[in-house]
Design a protein around this motif. Structure first.
Motif, PDB file in Angstrom:
ATOM      1  N   VAL A 256      -3.371   4.193 -14.150  1.00  0.00           N
ATOM      2  CA  VAL A 256      -2.488   3.188 -13.492  1.00  0.00           C
ATOM      3  C   VAL A 256      -1.260   2.418 -13.959  1.00  0.00           C
ATOM      4  O   VAL A 256      -2.039   2.124 -15.769  1.00  0.00           O
ATOM      5  N   VAL A 257      -0.442   2.673 -13.845  1.00  0.00           N
ATOM      6  CA  VAL A 257       0.842   1.807 -15.080  1.00  0.00           C
ATOM      7  C   VAL A 257       2.174   1.373 -14.072  1.00  0.00           C
ATOM      8  O   VAL A 257       2.760   2.013 -13.343  1.00  0.00           O
ATOM      9  N   ARG A 258       1.759  -0.157 -13.603  1.00  0.00           N
ATOM     10  CA  ARG A 258       2.499  -0.479 -12.885  1.00  0.00           C
ATOM     11  C   ARG A 258       2.973  -1.872 -14.274  1.00  0.00           C
ATOM     12  O   ARG A 258       2.186  -2.454 -14.695  1.00  0.00           O
ATOM     13  N   GLU A 259       4.124  -2.293 -13.889  1.00  0.00           N
ATOM     14  CA  GLU A 259       4.567  -3.741 -14.600  1.00  0.00           C
ATOM     15  C   GLU A 259       4.402  -5.235 -13.390  1.00  0.00           C
ATOM     16  O   GLU A 259       4.578  -4.926 -12.490  1.00  0.00           O
ATOM     17  N   VAL A 260       3.029  -5.435 -14.390  1.00  0.00           N
ATOM     18  CA  VAL A 260       3.031  -6.759 -13.547  1.00  0.00           C
ATOM     19  C   VAL A 260       3.362  -8.211 -14.028  1.00  0.00           C
ATOM     20  O   VAL A 260       2.865  -8.100 -15.818  1.00  0.00           O
ATOM     21  N   GLU A 261       2.547  -9.171 -13.505  1.00  0.00           N
ATOM     22  CA  GLU A 261       3.081  -9.987 -14.870  1.00  0.00           C
ATOM     23  C   GLU A 261       1.783 -11.285 -14.601  1.00  0.00           C
ATOM     24  O   GLU A 261       1.257 -11.437 -13.225  1.00  0.00           O
ATOM     25  N   GLU A 262       1.196 -11.463 -15.186  1.00  0.00           N
ATOM     26  CA  GLU A 262       0.019 -12.350 -15.340  1.00  0.00           C
ATOM     27  C   GLU A 262       0.881 -14.405 -14.306  1.00  0.00           C
ATOM     28  O   GLU A 262       1.189 -14.709 -14.134  1.00  0.00           O
ATOM     29  N   PRO A 263       0.333 -14.784 -13.306  1.00  0.00           N
ATOM     30  CA  PRO A 263       0.387 -15.941 -12.787  1.00  0.00           C
ATOM     31  C   PRO A 263       0.188 -17.003 -13.338  1.00  0.00           C
ATOM     32  O   PRO A 263      -0.406 -17.120 -14.377  1.00  0.00           O
ATOM     33  N   ASP A 264       0.571 -17.914 -13.534  1.00  0.00           N
ATOM     34  CA  ASP A 264       1.110 -19.363 -14.194  1.00  0.00           C
ATOM     35  C   ASP A 264       0.361 -19.869 -12.733  1.00  0.00           C
ATOM     36  O   ASP A 264      -0.242 -20.300 -11.863  1.00  0.00           O
ATOM     37  N   ASP A 265      -1.064 -20.563 -14.022  1.00  0.00           N
ATOM     38  CA  ASP A 265      -1.760 -21.711 -13.250  1.00  0.00           C
ATOM     39  C   ASP A 265      -1.212 -22.622 -13.080  1.00  0.00           C
ATOM     40  O   ASP A 265      -1.317 -23.504 -12.268  1.00  0.00           O
ATOM     41  N   ASP A 266       0.145 -23.349 -13.062  1.00  0.00           N
ATOM     42  CA  ASP A 266       0.644 -24.455 -12.742  1.00  0.00           C
ATOM     43  C   ASP A 266       1.635 -24.260 -10.960  1.00  0.00           C
ATOM     44  O   ASP A 266       1.505 -25.421 -10.517  1.00  0.00           O
ATOM     45  N   GLY A 267       1.619 -23.008 -11.031  1.00  0.00           N
ATOM     46  CA  GLY A 267       2.013 -22.324  -9.108  1.00  0.00           C
ATOM     47  C   GLY A 267       1.455 -21.337  -9.064  1.00  0.00           C
ATOM     48  O   GLY A 267       0.936 -20.783  -9.262  1.00  0.00           O
ATOM     49  N   PRO A 268       2.083 -21.094  -7.974  1.00  0.00           N
ATOM     50  CA  PRO A 268       1.497 -20.513  -7.244  1.00  0.00           C
ATOM     51  C   PRO A 268       2.032 -18.839  -7.744  1.00  0.00           C
ATOM     52  O   PRO A 268       2.921 -18.775  -8.259  1.00  0.00           O
ATOM     53  N   ALA A 269       1.009 -17.693  -7.126  1.00  0.00           N
ATOM     54  CA  ALA A 269       0.405 -17.070  -7.966  1.00  0.00           C
ATOM     55  C   ALA A 269       0.933 -15.755  -6.994  1.00  0.00           C
ATOM     56  O   ALA A 269       1.099 -15.774  -5.475  1.00  0.00           O
ATOM     57  N   ASP A 270       1.855 -14.541  -6.712  1.00  0.00           N
ATOM     58  CA  ASP A 270       2.320 -13.768  -6.530  1.00  0.00           C
ATOM     59  C   ASP A 270       1.482 -12.339  -6.406  1.00  0.00           C
ATOM     60  O   ASP A 270       1.184 -11.782  -6.786  1.00  0.00           O
ATOM     61  N   LEU A 271       1.016 -12.296  -5.381  1.00  0.00           N
ATOM     62  CA  LEU A 271      -0.303 -11.652  -4.380  1.00  0.00           C
ATOM     63  C   LEU A 271      -0.147 -10.225  -5.326  1.00  0.00           C
ATOM     64  O   LEU A 271      -1.344  -9.333  -5.422  1.00  0.00           O
ATOM     65  N   ARG A 272       1.351  -9.964  -5.220  1.00  0.00           N
ATOM     66  CA  ARG A 272       1.535  -8.471  -5.094  1.00  0.00           C
ATOM     67  C   ARG A 272       1.619  -7.835  -6.757  1.00  0.00           C
ATOM     68  O   ARG A 272       1.093  -6.901  -6.716  1.00  0.00           O
ATOM     69  N   ALA A 273       1.561  -8.877  -7.278  1.00  0.00           N
ATOM     70  CA  ALA A 273       1.532  -8.785  -8.826  1.00  0.00           C
ATOM     71  C   ALA A 273       0.467  -8.131  -9.279  1.00  0.00           C
ATOM     72  O   ALA A 273       0.160  -7.342 -10.113  1.00  0.00           O
ATOM     73  N   LEU A 274      -0.525  -9.026  -8.612  1.00  0.00           N
ATOM     74  CA  LEU A 274      -2.294  -8.965  -8.709  1.00  0.00           C
ATOM     75  C   LEU A 274      -2.239  -7.791  -8.495  1.00  0.00           C
ATOM     76  O   LEU A 274      -3.142  -7.215  -8.895  1.00  0.00           O
ATOM     77  N   LEU A 275      -2.408  -7.012  -7.191  1.00  0.00           N
ATOM     78  CA  LEU A 275      -2.608  -5.739  -6.461  1.00  0.00           C
ATOM     79  C   LEU A 275      -1.763  -4.321  -6.904  1.00  0.00           C
ATOM     80  O   LEU A 275      -2.228  -3.216  -7.262  1.00  0.00           O
ATOM     81  N   ALA A 276      -0.719  -4.829  -8.233  1.00  0.00           N
ATOM     82  CA  ALA A 276       0.084  -3.958  -8.482  1.00  0.00           C
ATOM     83  C   ALA A 276      -0.641  -3.131  -9.432  1.00  0.00           C
ATOM     84  O   ALA A 276      -0.672  -1.176  -9.681  1.00  0.00           O
ATOM     85  N   ARG A 277      -1.490  -3.296 -10.173  1.00  0.00           N
ATOM     86  CA  ARG A 277      -1.800  -3.138 -11.412  1.00  0.00           C
ATOM     87  C   ARG A 277      -2.926  -1.778 -11.004  1.00  0.00           C
ATOM     88  O   ARG A 277      -3.364  -1.222 -11.497  1.00  0.00           O
ATOM     89  N   HIS A 278      -3.120  -1.951  -9.156  1.00  0.00           N
ATOM     90  CA  HIS A 278      -4.396  -0.629  -9.161  1.00  0.00           C
ATOM     91  C   HIS A 278      -3.547   0.545  -8.150  1.00  0.00           C
ATOM     92  O   HIS A 278      -4.571   1.386  -8.072  1.00  0.00           O
ATOM     93  N   ALA A 279      -2.158   0.492  -8.274  1.00  0.00           N
ATOM     94  CA  ALA A 279      -1.584   1.421  -8.041  1.00  0.00           C
ATOM     95  C   ALA A 279      -1.805   2.520  -8.906  1.00  0.00           C
ATOM     96  O   ALA A 279      -1.448   2.354 -10.179  1.00  0.00           O
ATOM     97  N   GLY A 280      -1.903   3.585  -8.342  1.00  0.00           N
ATOM     98  CA  GLY A 280      -2.048   5.375  -9.352  1.00  0.00           C
ATOM     99  C   GLY A 280      -1.466   6.777  -8.435  1.00  0.00           C
ATOM    100  O   GLY A 280      -1.101   6.238  -7.349  1.00  0.00           O
ATOM    101  N   ALA A 281      -2.197   7.672  -9.098  1.00  0.00           N
ATOM    102  CA  ALA A 281      -1.606   8.753  -8.410  1.00  0.00           C
ATOM    103  C   ALA A 281      -2.422   9.109  -6.795  1.00  0.00           C
ATOM    104  O   ALA A 281      -1.935   9.607  -6.230  1.00  0.00           O
ATOM    105  N   ARG A 282      -3.857   8.338  -7.432  1.00  0.00           N
ATOM    106  CA  ARG A 282      -4.533   8.165  -6.121  1.00  0.00           C
ATOM    107  C   ARG A 282      -4.902   7.076  -4.680  1.00  0.00           C
ATOM    108  O   ARG A 282      -5.520   7.110  -4.111  1.00  0.00           O
ATOM    109  N   VAL A 283      -4.665   6.390  -5.240  1.00  0.00           N
ATOM    110  CA  VAL A 283      -4.499   4.664  -4.604  1.00  0.00           C
ATOM    111  C   VAL A 283      -2.761   4.424  -4.614  1.00  0.00           C
ATOM    112  O   VAL A 283      -1.667   3.844  -5.314  1.00  0.00           O
TER     113      VAL A 283
END
Length: 402
Positions: A256-283
């Motif tokens: 699993v190799v994806r560029e993601v950004e940690e959510p900022d507790d001061d504002g809304p988080a982009d759920l795409r960034a948190l789920l993108a880290r699960h993507a891989g050769a079989r996901v």
């Protein structure tokens, strides 16, 4: 010879500060000349001389203050406007008959410079505040203001607010332009890196995969791993979601190799960034083209539930199983579906697992969704894989937000 790019930072408001500096100097000279040519009309000319001398010293001494937004502090603006208002209120003292005709005040049109400084510094709201004080001072100074006085006061008020509004729009446009230029520069750099990686690393990984498969044995396993890394690297080259890189290794579902950004507790988080880290050769991860925003705590809990579902795929579906993550963004809720092509879950197996104390589905998935005010539905048909549908309301806050 390497090409060098020079980045020039443009400022739409800097010319306004330069114009304001020139305006203050010119209007100071105008106020002094106006007194020189009409000094015989003043009953107490020494009052006018004292004020204009102080005005001249103040104007010249504070030129660095109005050269830019950094020097033009709130304290300076208050002091500058005080000088202007003092000059207006001193006009009847220097000229007893000033209230009987619509003559200029001691600072004359220099006062508009103080109001413009408010407009450039703070926008139309600051301009409205300063021009309103100037208007009140002019009306009080006149006693019984004429139509011309009211006209001039209204003109300064409207003009300053308009300039302040234009400054705000210009600043917003400048920020948008700066962001666009940053994105363009990042895109060009990513394309350059993609070309370099394609010409070197990806070709080597592809060759290792082909040779390893042909040789068999341990080389085949090495080729398989090289193939997984090639797929993950191609995903990264194609463009991650955001800046910070996270690299993890998953023996069953691929690297699993994806560029993601940690959510900022001061504002809304982009759920795409948190789920993108699960993507891989079989996901495989399918996402909307626009950010899917949730409260940070809710986004983290939902992403953890997805991770728990993928853990179940690794444990129970086998190394050859594939998984798919589908993210859907609806007006009132967010839906994440995790599906695999494994053998499915036999009927009654979940109840048996809970009885044995294995609470992966009950707690890690359903428990998290219940705390978010959402739901988790599991559908499994033996021989046809398993599907987990996670639904979270748009206003979910999570434990941290309660």
């Amino acid at each position: 010879m390497a090409r060098r790019e020079r980045v020039v930072r443009m400022s739409v408001e800097q010319p306004l500060w330069r114009a304001l500096t020139a305006y203050r100097v010119l209007t100071m000279g105008y106020a002094v000349l106006l007194f020189v040519f009409t000094r015989e009309q003043f009953e107490r000319p020494w009052v006018a001389v004292g004020f204009l001398a102080a005005l001249s010293v103040w104007t010249l001494a504070t030129l660095p203050k109005v050269a830019g937004a950094a020097g033009c502090t709130t304290r300076f603006l208050v002091a500058d406007l005080t000088v202007a208002l003092t000059g207006i209120m001193l006009t009847p003292l220097a000229d007893v008959h000033a209230q009987s005709f619509d003559g200029p005040t001691l600072p004359s049109i220099w006062t508009a410079g103080s109001v413009l400084a408010y407009a450039i510094k703070g926008g139309w709201r600051w301009a409205a505040f300063a021009s309103s004080l100037v208007a009140v001072a002019n009306i009080v100074e006149r006693g019984e203001p004429s139509r011309d006085t009211l006209h001039n006061v209204l003109l300064v008020w409207v003009a300053s607010i308009a300039i302040g509004y234009v400054v705000e729009v210009a600043r917003a446009s400048e920020r948008t332009l700066a962001r666009a230029l940053e994105i363009e520069a990042a895109t060009r750099e990513r394309e350059r890196l993609a070309r370099d990686i394609h010409d070197s690393v990806l070709q080597v990984l592809a060759m290792v995969q082909r040779r390893g498969t042909a040789l068999g044995g341990e080389a085949a396993e090495l080729g398989r791993m090289a193939g997984e890394q090639e797929v993950a690297l191609r995903t990264l080259v194609a463009g991650g979601l955001t800046r910070t890189s996270h690299v993890s290794e998953d023996e069953s579902l691929g690297a699993v190799v994806r560029e993601v950004e940690e959510p900022d507790d001061d504002g809304p988080a982009d759920l795409r960034a948190l789920l993108a880290r699960h993507a891989g050769a079989r996901v495989t991860f399918s996402e909307p083209g626009t950010p899917v925003l949730l409260a940070p705590a809710a986004a983290r809990e939902l992403a953890a539930a997805v991770g728990a579902a993928l853990d179940n795929v690794r444990r129970h579906a086998g190394e050859a199983a594939r998984a798919w993550i589908l993210l859907e963004d609806w007006p009132d809720e967010v839906i994440v579906t995790v599906r695999d092509d494994g053998p499915g879950i036999p009927e009654g197996r979940l109840a048996q697992a809970e009885g044995e104390g294995r609470l992966g589905v009950a707690q890690s998935i359903r428990g998290r969704l219940r705390d978010l005010g959402g739901s988790a539905e599991l559908i499994s048909v033996p021989g046809q894989g398993t599907e987990v549908e996670l639904k979270v309301p748009r206003d979910a806050r999570g434990k941290a937000g309660k």
